[in-house]
Design a protein around this motif. Structure first.
Motif, PDB file in Angstrom:
ATOM      1  N   LEU A 298      31.104 132.070 -10.196  1.00 16.79           N
ATOM      2  CA  LEU A 298      31.417 130.591 -10.597  1.00 16.79           C
ATOM      3  C   LEU A 298      32.246 130.687 -11.794  1.00 16.79           C
ATOM      4  O   LEU A 298      32.275 131.646 -12.586  1.00 16.79           O
ATOM      5  N   PHE A 299      33.090 129.708 -11.948  1.00 18.25           N
ATOM      6  CA  PHE A 299      33.925 129.581 -13.102  1.00 18.25           C
ATOM      7  C   PHE A 299      33.108 129.384 -14.348  1.00 18.25           C
ATOM      8  O   PHE A 299      32.615 128.308 -14.609  1.00 18.25           O
ATOM      9  N   PRO A 300      33.003 130.312 -15.328  1.00 21.78           N
ATOM     10  CA  PRO A 300      32.275 130.042 -16.528  1.00 21.78           C
ATOM     11  C   PRO A 300      32.380 128.912 -17.383  1.00 21.78           C
ATOM     12  O   PRO A 300      31.775 128.426 -18.224  1.00 21.78           O
TER      13      PRO A 300
ATOM     14  N   MET B  66      33.399 126.042 -16.566  1.00 17.01           N
ATOM     15  CA  MET B  66      33.078 124.954 -15.780  1.00 17.01           C
ATOM     16  C   MET B  66      31.829 124.466 -15.572  1.00 17.01           C
ATOM     17  O   MET B  66      30.941 125.612 -15.467  1.00 17.01           O
TER      18      MET B  66
ATOM     19  N   PRO C  35      27.060 127.521 -15.573  1.00 17.39           N
ATOM     20  CA  PRO C  35      26.693 128.833 -14.912  1.00 17.39           C
ATOM     21  C   PRO C  35      25.472 129.615 -15.671  1.00 17.39           C
ATOM     22  O   PRO C  35      24.621 130.068 -15.059  1.00 17.39           O
ATOM     23  N   TYR C  36      25.940 129.999 -16.989  1.00 12.05           N
ATOM     24  CA  TYR C  36      25.120 130.791 -17.852  1.00 12.05           C
ATOM     25  C   TYR C  36      23.797 130.297 -18.146  1.00 12.05           C
ATOM     26  O   TYR C  36      22.851 130.996 -18.331  1.00 12.05           O
ATOM     27  N   GLU C  37      23.516 128.925 -17.617  1.00  8.93           N
ATOM     28  CA  GLU C  37      22.290 128.464 -18.038  1.00  8.93           C
ATOM     29  C   GLU C  37      21.089 128.399 -16.737  1.00  8.93           C
ATOM     30  O   GLU C  37      20.159 127.989 -16.692  1.00  8.93           O
ATOM     31  N   MET C  38      21.764 129.136 -15.853  1.00 10.37           N
ATOM     32  CA  MET C  38      21.010 129.054 -14.570  1.00 10.37           C
ATOM     33  C   MET C  38      20.588 130.593 -13.957  1.00 10.37           C
ATOM     34  O   MET C  38      21.432 131.544 -14.580  1.00 10.37           O
ATOM     35  N   SER C  39      19.643 130.646 -13.325  1.00 12.00           N
ATOM     36  CA  SER C  39      19.205 131.810 -12.664  1.00 12.00           C
ATOM     37  C   SER C  39      20.321 132.426 -11.581  1.00 12.00           C
ATOM     38  O   SER C  39      21.073 131.462 -11.094  1.00 12.00           O
TER      39      SER C  39
ATOM     40  N   GLN D   7      22.518 129.980  -9.124  1.00  9.64           N
ATOM     41  CA  GLN D   7      24.152 130.175  -9.457  1.00  9.64           C
ATOM     42  C   GLN D   7      24.670 130.481  -7.864  1.00  9.64           C
ATOM     43  O   GLN D   7      25.496 129.958  -7.724  1.00  9.64           O
TER      44      GLN D   7
END
Lengths: 329, 263
Positions: A87-89, A91, A132-136, A140
């Motif tokens: 995923l584009f980090p 965005m 994305p970094y806030e998701m498992s 993701q």
């Protein structure tokens, strides 16, 4: 049925090392296909050639009748999900899903509607503002799936999308992927080294080994009628019975663990006697390892409440001549 | 204080004193313009000099152009080397270190010979041409810092997979660099930009020999003609540099986070 994805005489060499050795297959629209094999068998290279990231040494790839062999990846109108999410980090989830639509020039209003549609499809409605970094990992990967299918690609390519996830999520996500794929009717190529994964979700499986197709067929065929020794041993558990173990059967034979039973069945016509060397209770299934004059044989039986077995017990095994496999080269 | 903490503290104190005492002395000296009194007269004098604004403004704008040109040169170069020509990396490392090895004096003499007003490409024949030449020289001077900053930035993201993910969705090479790569290494680029800025603001040799009204030559001019103002200018320069470093730290908090939650 006309072929939707067609690969002809596909060859890929890196220097003197040929990793794909003239592969042919054709699949219909809407099929879910798995490329299954051990690492280094060429399955990922085939997927990357379909995507356009690797240039085939020779051969052609056709999608919906169009020769795409020499198109750039961004001209192929395909969707892909990677093992490492990718995923584009920078965005949000919504922007990630909208990326392909934006690149294609879809107006903002329509993009928003399509993103919502996709989020609903993957059960993450309301997550569009998250990063994305806030998701498992599982979340993701679902976003990556939504991102891949949002622009309505002609093919969906899945490059071991589940192998970075833990076991429980892996099973639930593969069922979800299959349900979404069936819903949308999108032709999908799934690369995996996990035979259980391939058998559980595919319409057809391409079993590969060292650059060649060993067998191509439905999971049922591949499991019950393996074409080669490699397929028989790679897909599922298998007992090999060397020549001489079965009286009256010359040569080596093989049999699946669940086709051996401890009690006679109408079709069984062979018996073997041995002692229980090991025993694993797996809940619904009990796995026995029986020593038959030095040959160890695995047997899966259903849980039996009445008579618990012990190590060292002598048991008689019943099997049917028709279930025996003769392994080729 | 425990005994085992004594030596580390001593070393830290000595190190701090080595840097802070001259700075403090400079600061105190800059306040002594008026006899027997501490005043900010030297600073008032500096800030009331129109040449201060003119030269600082000039260096600022050259700095901005240097950063822009540097980004356009370095980002695509690092991106393609990392993605498609990794075997070129040692060569790139070497080339980007050259500006640290070759003295600015040698560089500027080379420039004057190659681009002088009687040469085939007479950049120094006009003011704009000289400004362009100065900017190009600064891009080169800042190259070691810009290259390393951008290279470090790209190391932290998986540019290979991100590029493929964007390609398969139909993005062109320009869209990939602009929408995916640049935003993800923005913090690295900015830290490179502030280092570039710090170099450009203080640079003397090239600006002086190309005879451009930059901040560096102005500092040197003041230093040779005045007593207290140079000290005040030194303190001002320190504050500007610290400001730039502080910005790098602040911006670092906005760096993209790539790892997933573990739950």
């Amino acid at each position: 049925m006309p072929a939707f994805l067609e690969v002809q005489n596909l060859v890929k060499s890196f220097g003197t090392n040929t990793v794909v050795k003239g592969v042919n297959f054709a699949f219909a629209k809407g099929e879910f296909i798995s490329l299954l094999g051990p690492s280094g068998c060429g399955k990922t290279t085939i997927l990357r050639m379909i995507a356009g990231f690797e240039r085939p040494t020779s051969g052609t790839i056709r999608v919906d009748g169009e020769d795409i062999t020499h198109l750039k990846p961004n001209q192929r109108q395909l969707g892909m999900v990677f093992q490492a999410y990718a995923l584009f980090p920078n965005m949000t989830v919504g922007e990630n899903i909208a990326f392909g639509l934006k690149v294609a020039g879809m107006p903002a209003e329509q993009r928003r509607a399509r993103v919502d549609e996709m989020l609903k499809l993957i059960g993450l409605l309301g997550f569009d503002k998250r990063y994305p970094y806030e998701m498992s990992g599982g979340q993701q990967q679902r976003v990556a799936l939504a991102r891949a299918i949002a622009p309505k690609p002609r093919l969906l390519l899945l490059d071991e999308p589940l192998s970075a996830l833990d076991a429980k999520i892996r099973v639930s996500l593969r069922e979800e992927i299959r349900a979404i794929q069936r819903d949308l009717g999108i032709t999908t190529v799934f690369v995996t080294h996990d035979q259980e994964e391939a058998m559980s979700i595919s319409d057809r499986i391409v079993v590969m080994n060292s650059g060649n197709i060993e067998q191509l067929g439905a999971a049922h065929d591949i499991y019950n009628r393996p074409a080669t020794r490699f397929v028989a041993t790679f897909v599922g558990q298998l007992n090999t019975l060397p020549a001489g173990v079965l009286a009256g059967t010359p040569g080596e034979r093989a049999i699946r663990p669940e086709l051996i039973s401890l009690a006679p069945r109408p079709e069984t016509d062979l018996t073997l006697t041995g002692t229980i060397a090991d025993l694993h209770f797996l809940g619904s299934v009990q796995r026995l390892r029986v020593d038959i004059g030095g040959t160890l044989v695995n047997i899966d039986t259903f849980n039996n409440q009445t008579s618990p077995l012990q190590r060292g017990d002598t048991v008689t095994l019943h099997l049917a001549q028709k279930d025996l496999l003769t392994l080729g080269a | 204080m425990k005994a085992q903490k004594f030596w580390p503290w001593l070393i830290v104190t000595l190190g701090a004193a080595y840097f802070l005492i001259p700075l403090l002395a400079t600061f105190i000296f800059s306040l002594r313009m008026r006899r027997n009194e501490y005043t900010f007269d030297a600073y008032v004098s500096v800030f009331s000099d129109p040449k201060f604004y003119a030269t600082f403004g000039y260096s600022l704008s050259v700095g901005v152009f240097t950063i822009i040109v540097g980004i356009f040169v370095v980002v695509p170069a690092v991106y393609f080397v990392r993605l498609r020509m990794p075997w070129l990396r040692p060569f790139m490392e070497f080339v980007t270190l050259l500006p640290l090895v070759i003295p600015a004096l040698v560089l500027v003499y080379g420039y004057v010979r190659l681009y002088g007003s009687s040469s085939l490409i007479p950049f120094t024949g006009s003011i704009l041409g000289t400004d362009i030449l100065l900017t190009c020289a600064y891009v080169m001077l800042a190259m070691p810092y810009m290259y390393r900053a951008v290279d470090n930035g790209m190391r932290t993201i998986d540019i290979g997979t991100l590029t493929e993910a964007a390609q398969i969705m139909g993005a062109s090479q320009v869209q990939i660099i602009g929408n995916i790569i640049l935003p993800n290494i923005l913090v690295a680029i900015l830290s490179g930009a502030f280092l570039t800025f710090a170099i450009v603001i203080g640079e003397f040799t090239i600006a002086s020999l190309l005879n451009r009204p930059a901040f560096g030559p102005y500092l040197v001019g003041i230093g040779t003609n005045r007593a207290y103002e140079p000290a005040a200018l030194a303190i001002i320069s320190f504050i500007i540099t610290w400001g730039a470093m502080g910005m790098i730290n602040v911006l670092g908090r906005f760096a993209p986070r790539t790892s997933a939650r573990t739950d």
